[in-house]
Design an enzyme around this catalytic site. Sequence first.
Site, PDB file in Angstrom:
ATOM      1  N   ASP A 194      19.297 -10.484 -22.373  1.00  0.00           N
ATOM      2  CA  ASP A 194      20.322 -11.734 -22.637  1.00  0.00           C
ATOM      3  C   ASP A 194      21.229 -11.531 -23.743  1.00  0.00           C
ATOM      4  O   ASP A 194      22.128 -12.045 -23.750  1.00  0.00           O
ATOM      5  CB  ASP A 194      19.164 -12.877 -22.919  1.00  0.00           C
ATOM      6  N   GLU A 205      18.080 -13.198 -28.739  1.00  0.00           N
ATOM      7  CA  GLU A 205      18.775 -13.127 -27.696  1.00  0.00           C
ATOM      8  C   GLU A 205      20.005 -13.950 -27.366  1.00  0.00           C
ATOM      9  O   GLU A 205      20.738 -13.904 -26.518  1.00  0.00           O
ATOM     10  CB  GLU A 205      17.862 -13.822 -26.469  1.00  0.00           C
ATOM     11  N   CYS A 228      12.733  -5.416 -27.068  1.00  0.00           N
ATOM     12  CA  CYS A 228      11.952  -5.275 -26.189  1.00  0.00           C
ATOM     13  C   CYS A 228      12.953  -5.679 -24.613  1.00  0.00           C
ATOM     14  O   CYS A 228      12.288  -5.866 -23.509  1.00  0.00           O
ATOM     15  CB  CYS A 228      10.999  -6.539 -25.993  1.00  0.00           C
ATOM     16  N   HIS A 263       1.186  -1.101  -0.001  1.00  0.00           N
ATOM     17  CA  HIS A 263      -0.095   0.036   0.076  1.00  0.00           C
ATOM     18  C   HIS A 263       0.880   1.367  -0.020  1.00  0.00           C
ATOM     19  O   HIS A 263       0.443   2.235  -0.615  1.00  0.00           O
ATOM     20  CB  HIS A 263      -1.018  -0.076   1.184  1.00  0.00           C
TER      21      HIS A 263
END
Length: 829
Positions: free
Chosen positions: A711, A687, A758, A450
Amino acid sequence: MSLIITSPLRGWATTLDSVPDPVFAQRMMGDGVAIEPLGDTIVAPFDGEVVTLHDAGHAISLRSAEGAEVLIHIGLDTVMLKGEGFTPLVAIGQTVARGDPLIRFDLDAVALAAPSLITPVIVTNAEAFAISRRSTDCAIGACEALMTLVPVQANVRRSSDDGIVIEQTVKLALPHGIHARPAARICEAARGFQAELHLLNGDKRGAARSTVALLALGTRFGDEVVVQARGDDAEAALAAIAALLATDMGETAPAAPSAAAPPRTTLQAGQIGGVIASPGLAMGPAARLRQAEIAVASEGVGAAEERAALLAARDTVRAHIAARADSDDASIAAVMQAHLALIDDPELIAGAGARIAAGRSAGFAWRGAIHDQIDAIRATGNAHLIERIDDLVDIERQLLSALTGTPLETAAIAAGAIIVANDLLPSQLVALAAANPAGVCLTRGGPTSHVAILCAGMGLPALVAMGDALAAIEDDTPLLLDAELGHVTLRPSPADAAAFAARLAKRAARRDAAQAAAQEACRTADGTRIEICANLGSAADAQFAAAQGAEGSGLVRSEFLFLDRETAPWEDEQHAAYQAIADALPGKPVIIRLLDIGGDKPAAYIPIAEEENPALGQRGIRVALARPDLLETQLRAILRVDPVGACKIMIPMVASIDELRQVRTLVDRLRSDMAIADAVEVGVMVETPAAAMTADLLALEADFLSIGTNDLTQYVLAMDRGNPAVAAGVDAMHPAVLRMIGETCRRATARGRWVGVCGGLASDPAALPILIGLGVTELSAVPGFVAEAKQIVRGLTLSEARAHAELALQCKSAAEVRALSRAFEETRR
Ligand code: PEP
Ligand code: MG
């Protein structure tokens, strides 16, 4: 079977809470979504039949073949206009198809004549359908997904003992199970009835009027929860609670930006790293928060006195929290509502009462009751629930403070200071926020606690889980808090401080401009289209990303569904998760990466024999191909996403074209089994150096290529991405990695395939001009960076990016590339 309700008009989708009419805001007609219209035509939100059409032409309701009934009410008090400005285009009883025009209205005339144009879209038969997903706080076009409805199962079974117990099973749509806020809502709903109400999850049973009992059920998304009711109004109570449980209770909206995969950063001397709980930058002196234990006597002075003291202390704390619950800040109000439920929780009160009866003091009894519940929650092992323990500790401290008169140490923070604490409780943060701190650094804490949610809501940069190193920070130590790269710098040099201040000012200006243009498509200054997407781990991430202007997702890390559990997720659970992500990004591409387990991402139920080099062993697609049961289940879940093709498939850790072929063959067989005629795109992640150097061959058969720079960097440099001893060298800006990226683009684009990035490099502002210059046309970044990435790309021309990239490829080290990038940015100020 779920039913997608698409938006009946173009506009801004918001919650019913924003409708200034209690009939809608209090859901008296049913639950739904409201739209601030930007279009002037109401269209059918699904295939169905027109059931009602008001004579004044301002409201219409439709029923779908499945029986869902939806009312669309254009503006407020528009019945008064007696049809003026509304042109109905259909008649009652008419069959319509999704997108058919229903009512046209004069936007300007109605806006002038009515108190508000806000248009509630309401599901009126809540007893039969519940909303499992909804789009809110985002721009929406007509026919874009607005809500997903799920039928409420009517499997009422009766049995009888001294009264009638009726029960109903509900599949939980809450993404994080019943945690504090949903528990508070369930309690509130239960209190509206006389009936005795219980919830059962497996062999656990809890009273529906006790938030702690509900938390201790340890529920998760997709659990089948049984609701039991007994008493006078049992049927109505059962229907209400079951309907509520079948909804997402608005939980799909992100509470805090995802902390998944912050850009990788290398720590320098004098820096402490942490997990980003709320992104941003801050500089200021440290203000340490020390939390004293509040001492309480164990023995009471008499049960009656202790009971009275507890009652009085609860009254004080309740009044204090209630005052804060009035906050305009929705996240503060929601957390305070959860705390209000805790202060009156029957299990806590009963637990404390029993101890007082046994001769204990009120404070000792309250502390004991709280800790019983903390133990029960810990025993569930559910990380999300465990983060909610802070709320119980918070209520404990507030009550003990009221009982003993011990002040809570929250007053002495100077404006602009950076709070440094072991941990921070929600109430402390809310109290401290009044002093305008600049940021927060915590030794403990989780990114979805929270406190993290509140910090994100307040725009307060925060790092959590920083570890014991934080203990070295003394009061007034000058700090630079970088909650974009995930570290704090202690006692910076004047030059570092000046550079940080300049960065802060520049980022603030850039962020303002970026936010203003977040929803616009992204092109370079000379018109080349570059798609800016977001990396996602959940539907909540997707909604946040959509609000940030993400044009889709270039990487859904599907392993978020597979990690931290004892068994693999079943097909329906996966499908619901993927569908929810696709629904949050309607009409936009969503690339789901197939299960990427192994190496640094173990899953206990997918045993992998001990390996000397896990990073070079069973990882990614190698694991998935070795477990066709898991792979098929995942592919089926993806292929079931509606509309077909909304989700593309991406294969992780590809080293040879054969892996692509095996997945493609499987996808084609499943498509044929499932009678799916439309093609579904299958792409590969680059990768491994092998994939980069054979990008031309992969491009012959892959629909797209996306570079995982995290990677790729570790494999190109032969440096373990998780090994602190080599961390300083693991930089994707190394010219060798950039050359691999350039090579991938050159080989794949020559074959007509697009290349995206990405990995973490797509979230690094300094890298964007180089990536665009190398030929990357899609970037998938962390959601919080999307709007800014668009702004950076808009400021570039392709030719200058190409020239800059060419120079970067000639650099001799990552440091030289970074220096070149800084110079490039300087010349453009
Ligand atoms: C990557 O390797 O760059 C990537 C995006 O995958 P992950 O970081 O999840 O391994
Ligand atoms: Mg990877």
